[in-house]
Motif scaffolding. Structure first.
Motif, short mmCIF file in Angstrom:
data_model
loop_
_atom_site.label_atom_id
_atom_site.label_comp_id
_atom_site.label_asym_id
_atom_site.label_seq_id
_atom_site.Cartn_x
_atom_site.Cartn_y
_atom_site.Cartn_z
N LEU A 68 -6.76 27.59 -34.36
CA LEU A 68 -7.50 27.83 -35.60
C LEU A 68 -7.61 26.55 -36.41
CD1 LEU A 68 -5.53 31.07 -36.57
CD2 LEU A 68 -7.77 31.00 -35.47
N GLY A 69 -8.59 26.55 -37.35
CA GLY A 69 -8.70 25.46 -38.31
C GLY A 69 -7.72 25.64 -39.46
N LEU A 70 -7.72 24.70 -40.41
CA LEU A 70 -6.75 24.74 -41.50
C LEU A 70 -6.87 26.01 -42.32
CD1 LEU A 70 -6.73 21.07 -42.83
CD2 LEU A 70 -4.75 22.37 -42.09
N ASN A 71 -8.06 26.32 -42.81
CA ASN A 71 -8.23 27.49 -43.66
C ASN A 71 -8.00 28.79 -42.90
OD1 ASN A 71 -8.86 25.82 -45.84
ND2 ASN A 71 -11.03 25.79 -45.32
N ALA A 72 -8.53 28.87 -41.67
CA ALA A 72 -8.35 30.08 -40.87
C ALA A 72 -6.87 30.31 -40.55
CB ALA A 72 -9.16 29.99 -39.58
N TRP A 74 -4.29 29.36 -42.42
CA TRP A 74 -3.64 29.81 -43.65
C TRP A 74 -3.94 31.30 -43.90
CZ3 TRP A 74 -0.45 27.12 -47.01
CH2 TRP A 74 -0.14 27.77 -48.20
N GLN A 75 -5.18 31.70 -43.72
CA GLN A 75 -5.55 33.10 -43.95
C GLN A 75 -4.86 34.03 -42.95
OE1 GLN A 75 -9.82 33.25 -43.87
NE2 GLN A 75 -10.06 31.94 -45.68
N ALA A 76 -4.73 33.57 -41.69
CA ALA A 76 -4.05 34.40 -40.69
C ALA A 76 -2.59 34.62 -41.07
CB ALA A 76 -4.16 33.75 -39.31
N VAL A 77 -1.95 33.59 -41.65
CA VAL A 77 -0.55 33.76 -42.09
C VAL A 77 -0.49 34.72 -43.27
CG1 VAL A 77 1.44 32.57 -43.07
CG2 VAL A 77 0.13 31.51 -41.21
N GLU A 78 -1.40 34.57 -44.21
CA GLU A 78 -1.40 35.46 -45.38
C GLU A 78 -1.58 36.92 -44.98
OE1 GLU A 78 -4.46 33.73 -47.90
OE2 GLU A 78 -2.91 33.10 -49.31
N HIS A 79 -2.40 37.20 -43.96
CA HIS A 79 -2.66 38.57 -43.52
C HIS A 79 -1.70 39.04 -42.42
CE1 HIS A 79 -6.52 37.45 -45.44
NE2 HIS A 79 -6.61 38.75 -45.72
N GLN A 81 -1.12 38.05 -39.45
CA GLN A 81 -1.72 38.16 -38.12
C GLN A 81 -1.02 37.26 -37.10
OE1 GLN A 81 -5.78 37.11 -38.87
NE2 GLN A 81 -6.27 39.04 -39.92
N LEU A 82 -0.01 36.50 -37.55
CA LEU A 82 0.71 35.58 -36.67
C LEU A 82 2.21 35.80 -36.85
CD1 LEU A 82 -1.33 32.33 -37.41
CD2 LEU A 82 -1.58 33.81 -35.41
N ASP A 83 2.95 35.46 -35.78
CA ASP A 83 4.42 35.49 -35.85
C ASP A 83 5.01 34.10 -36.05
OD1 ASP A 83 3.83 37.76 -33.31
OD2 ASP A 83 4.71 38.38 -35.23
N PHE A 84 4.35 33.09 -35.50
CA PHE A 84 4.80 31.71 -35.61
C PHE A 84 3.58 30.82 -35.81
CE2 PHE A 84 8.00 33.80 -32.98
CZ PHE A 84 9.18 33.44 -33.63
N VAL A 85 3.83 29.59 -36.29
CA VAL A 85 2.75 28.64 -36.54
C VAL A 85 3.20 27.26 -36.08
CG1 VAL A 85 1.39 27.45 -38.31
CG2 VAL A 85 1.76 29.92 -38.48
N ILE A 86 2.26 26.52 -35.46
CA ILE A 86 2.47 25.10 -35.14
C ILE A 86 1.38 24.33 -35.87
CG2 ILE A 86 2.63 23.37 -33.31
CD1 ILE A 86 3.28 25.60 -31.35
N GLU A 175 -16.51 12.32 -48.29
CA GLU A 175 -17.24 13.34 -47.54
C GLU A 175 -16.33 13.92 -46.47
OE1 GLU A 175 -21.22 13.75 -44.73
OE2 GLU A 175 -20.92 12.00 -45.99
N PHE A 176 -16.25 15.26 -46.41
CA PHE A 176 -15.39 15.94 -45.45
C PHE A 176 -16.25 16.54 -44.34
CE2 PHE A 176 -11.70 15.31 -47.88
CZ PHE A 176 -12.05 15.42 -49.22
N SER A 177 -15.93 16.14 -43.09
CA SER A 177 -16.75 16.51 -41.94
C SER A 177 -16.27 17.76 -41.23
CB SER A 177 -16.79 15.35 -40.94
OG SER A 177 -15.48 15.09 -40.44
N GLY A 178 -15.04 18.22 -41.49
CA GLY A 178 -14.48 19.34 -40.75
C GLY A 178 -13.98 18.92 -39.39
N PHE A 179 -13.42 19.92 -38.65
CA PHE A 179 -12.88 19.65 -37.33
C PHE A 179 -13.99 19.79 -36.28
CE2 PHE A 179 -8.55 19.20 -38.42
CZ PHE A 179 -8.32 20.03 -39.51
N PRO A 180 -13.89 19.11 -35.12
CA PRO A 180 -12.82 18.20 -34.73
C PRO A 180 -12.83 16.90 -35.53
CG PRO A 180 -14.56 18.17 -33.09
CD PRO A 180 -14.90 19.27 -34.06
N MET A 181 -11.67 16.25 -35.57
CA MET A 181 -11.48 15.12 -36.46
C MET A 181 -12.40 13.94 -36.13
SD MET A 181 -7.86 13.26 -37.38
CE MET A 181 -7.20 14.77 -38.06
N GLU A 182 -12.77 13.79 -34.87
CA GLU A 182 -13.57 12.62 -34.48
C GLU A 182 -14.96 12.62 -35.10
OE1 GLU A 182 -13.18 14.28 -30.39
OE2 GLU A 182 -15.15 13.38 -30.17
#
Length: 596
Positions: A68-72, A74-79, A81-86, A175-182
Motif C-alpha cells: 500500500l501507499g502511505l495514506n492507504a 494509514w487508513q488500513a491501520v485505522e480501520h 484491516q491489518l495485524d502488522f505493518v512494515i 511538488e509531490f509526485s506520489g509513488f513510485p519514488m522514481e
C-alpha cells in the motif's frame, strides 16, 4: 430418486469434514501491510521471501502481504484491516504516538553500518546544473518529492534544509509526485523541478538496473561516514534507523510474541531481509519535533496567548512556584556550591581512573607483543647465529692470512665488506625486534595493507625457523589506504600467524600452509588468515575471543581478545569461521575502514 439425493448429501458432508480436518483449512490468516514506495511489483519482489519464511516458521498461520501507499496504509491501520505493518521509521513514530503501535523488530541489512544508521536522503540535481553545488543553493529553487509524509523521500532532507536555515516556505515550489519514488526524476528531466529528493541508495539501484543513464544525475553534498563504519551510497543527510516490523494496538499479544521470536530466529534470506532487536527511534521523533509535523504538528498552532488562555491555572501555579523558588534559592546556594565542588572532585577522579585504564590497556597490549616474542625467541638465536658465525669466519680468515703473509689489500677489503654486511644483517634483525617490543602510545597514519602485511611476514619468518609455507593472494587496488597504527596492525598479524603456526604443529612440515588473502570491499579492507590445522569444535568457536580462554597448556588466552580490541578500536571487526570449502583449519577475517 431419494437414494441419489441422499448419496450426494453424504458425499458433500464427507468432503466438508475432510476439509475441516485439513491443517491448511485450519490456518489463520495474518495480514501484514507493507509500504510500497517503489510500486507494488517492486515491493512484492523485495518482501515475498519474508512471507514464505514466516509461513514456514509459523505453519499454523498464513501471512498475507498487502502493498500500500502511505495514506492507504494509514487508513488500513485505522480501520483494523491489518495485524502488522512494515514501513519507514517516520510513519512508525506517528503510528506509535497516535494509534498505539509498537515495534517488535528492526531490519538488519548487512549493507548498512548498523540497523540504527540505515536510512538517509539523497538530494539529486541534473549533472549539468553547475549552479547547484550545496544544499544552501536550494533557497528559492523548485523541489520535487514523493509525498509530504514520505520519510526518506522528503522529511529527512527537509530537516537538513531546516538546520541550514532553509524552510519549506523559502523554496519556490515543492511538488509531490506520489509513488513510485522514481517519478521525481521525471520532474527534473522535464524542467518542472530544480532538485529532487530520493531515498538513499535508490539512485544507485536505478543506475545498476539500467533504468537511468550513469552520470545523468548527481547528489548534492554527499556525506562521509568513514569514521562511523561507512555507508555504501551517496546521501546528503544524516542517517536514521531502518524500517521496523510493527505490532498494532489490536494485534493479539501471543501472535505478536510468536512473530517477534520467528523474525529474530530467521536466518538471512538470499532474496529477503533479516531482522534484529528493535532499534532506538528517538532520532526519528526528534526530526518530527524539530519540523513540527506528524505527531508534533500541534506545535505549529500554539501561541503564547493561546497557551495562557488554555492553561492559565498552570501559569498561576508556576508563578507561585517561582516565588517559592526565589526564596528557596537563597537557602540552597551554599549547598549547590558544596555539591559543585564534590562533582568536580568526582570528575577529576573519573578522569584519573580513565587515564589509568588506558595505561593498563596499553600495558596489556605491550605484554601481548612481548609474549609473542617470548614464544618465538627460541628460534631467534638460530637466526642471529648465522650472521655472527659468518663474521667470525671472515675475521679468522683475515687473521690467518695476516699471520702467513698471504694477503692482498683487495682480499682484506672484501672480507671487511662481508663482515660489515653480516653485521648490518644482524643489526636489522635486532632493530626490527626492538621496534616491535617497544612500548609507546598508539599513532594513526595512512598505510597500504599489502606492505604492512609483508612487514609482519618478514618479522615472523625472521624469528621462526623453520617457517611454514605462506601463500599471499593480493587483490588490493592501487591508491587505496587504511588509517591505522602500524605497530598495532603488525601485532594483530603476528598473533594470527602465530596461532596458525601453533594449530599446525601436529602436521608434517610439508603440509603446513598459511594462506593470506588481502582484498577490498566498497568501503572496507578485508584480510583473512587461514591455517590447515586441527580447527575448533563448536564450544571452542563460541569462546575464541574470551579473555584467558586458550587450548594451549602454556598459553595466556589474551592474544585474540587483545587483537579484537585493537581491530574494533580502528572501527573494524575481527571474526573467526570455518573455511568455506569445508577443509580443515580455521579462517580469521579482519576488516578495517578503507579510503582512497
Amino acid at each position: 430418486m431419494r437414494s441419489g439425493a441422499t448419496y450426494r448429501l453424504v458425499v458433500a458432508l464427507g468432503v466438508w469434514l475432510v476439509l475441516l480436518a485439513s491443517p491448511a483449512w485450519a490456518r489463520t490468516e495474518v495480514r501484514v501491510g507493507v509500504l510500497a514506495y517503489q510500486g507494488e511489483a517492486a515491493a512484492e519482489h523485495d518482501w515475498a521471501p519474508l512471507a514464505r519464511a514466516l509461513d514456514q516458521a509459523l505453519p499454523q498461520h498464513h501471512f498475507e502481504l498487502r502493498y500500500l501507499g502511505l495514506n492507504a496504509l494509514w487508513q488500513a491501520v485505522e480501520h483494523r484491516q491489518l495485524d502488522f505493518v512494515i514501513t519507514h521509521g517516520g510513519q512508525y513514530a506517528a503510528m506509535e504516538s497516535q494509534l498505539g503501535a509498537s515495534r517488535i523488530a528492526t531490519l538488519d541489512n548487512p549493507r548498512w553500518p548498523s540497523p540504527g544508521r540505515a536510512v538517509g536522503s539523497a538530494v539529486v540535481v541534473l549533472a549539468a546544473r553547475h549552479d547547484l553545488q550545496r544544499l544552501d543553493d536550494l533557497a528559492g529553487q523548485r523541489l520535487a518529492a514523493t509525498d509530504p509524509q514520505a520519510f526518506g523521500g522528503y522529511l529527512v532532507a527537509l530537516r537538513e534544509l531546516h538546520q541550514r536555515g532553509i524552510e519549506a516556505d523559502d523554496l519556490s515550489l515543492t511538488e509531490f509526485s506520489g509513488f513510485p519514488m522514481e517519478r521525481v526524476l521525471d520532474r527534473l528531466e522535464t524542467g518542472r523541478a530544480d532538485a529532487a529528493v530520493l531515498r538513499g541508495c535508490l539512485l544507485e539501484e536505478l543506475v545498476r538496473s539500467g533504468r537511468i543513464a550513469p552520470g545523468r544525475f548527481r547528489v548534492l553534498e554527499p556525506q562521509s561516514f568513514e569514521r562511523t563504519g561507512g555507508y555504501p551510497c551517496q546521501v546528503s543527510t544524516q542517517l536514521y534507523p531502518d524500517w521496523p516490523f510493527i505490532s498494532l494496538r489490536h494485534t493479539d499479544r501471543a501472535l505478536a510474541k510468536s512473530v517477534a521470536a520467528a523474525l529474530l530466529a530467521l536466518r538471512p534470506l538470499p532474496d529477503g531481509p533479516s531482522w534484529t532487536v528493535p532499534a532506538d527511534y528517538q532520532p526519528v521523533r526528534d526530526l518530527y519535533r524539530e519540523l513540527e509535523v506528524g505527531p508534533y504538528a500541534y506545535l505549529r498552532d500554539t501561541t503564547l496567548m493561546a497557551r495562557l488562555r488554555g492553561y492559565w491555572w498552570i501559569f498561576l501555579a508556576l508563578s507561585v512556584g517561582l516565588v517559592g523558588w526565589v526564596i528557596h534559592t537563597v537557602r540552597v546556594e551554599s549547598q549547590v556550591t558544596a555539591r559543585t565542588r564534590d562533582l568536580q572532585r568526582a570528575l577529576t577522579e573519573r578522569d584519573a581512573a580513565h587515564e589509568r585504564l588506558l595505561a593498563q590497556q596499553e600495558e596489556a597490549s605491550h605484554l601481548s607483543r612481548l609474549s609473542i616474542l617470548g614464544e618465538l625467541s627460541g628460534t631467534l638465536a638460530h637466526e642471529l647465529t648465522q650472521p655472527l658465525a659468518s663474521m667470525a669466519n671472515f675475521a679468522h680468515s683475515m687473521v690467518r692470512r695476516l699471520d702467513s703473509g698471504r694477503y692482498t689489500p683487495e682480499l682484506l677489503l672484501q672480507a671487511s665488506r662481508d663482515i660489515a654486511s653480516e653485521a648490518e644483517r644482524a643489526g636489522a634483525i635486532v632493530q626490527r625486534i626492538r621496534r616491535f617490543a617497544r612500548k609507546r602510545g598508539a599513532v594513526r597514519q595512512d598505510g597500504v595493507p599489502p606492505e604492512m602485511v609483508q612487514d609482519a611476514l618478514e618479522l615472523f619468518v625472521r624469528v621462526l625457523a623453520p617457517a611454514p609455507r605462506i601463500e599471499v593472494r593480493d587483490s588490493w587496488p592501487t591508491g587505496s589506504t587504511i588509517s591505522c597504527d602500524p605497530l598495532q596492525f603488525q601485532q594483530v598479524m603476528l598473533n594470527l600467524l602465530k596461532n596458525a603456526w601453533d594449530a599446525m604443529q601436529a602436521l608434517p612440515a610439508h603440509q603446513r600452509l598459511i594462506e593470506i588473502e588481502i582484498g577490498r570491499q566498497p568501503a572496507h579492507c578485508t584480510i583473512s588468515v587461514r591455517d590447515h590445522g586441527c580447527g575448533q569444535d563448536d564450544a571452542g568457536m563460541a569462546r575464541l575471543f574470551e579473555p584467558f580462554f586458550t587450548t594451549r597448556p602454556d598459553g595466556l588466552g589474551l592474544g585474540l581478545s587483545i587483537c579484537r580490541t585493537i581491530v574494533e578500536a580502528h572501527a573494524g571487526r575481527l571474526v573467526a569461521q570455518r573455511p568455506q570449502d569445508g577443509g580443515a583449519g580455521l579462517c580469521f577475517i579482519a576488516t578495517f575502514p578503507a579510503h582512497d
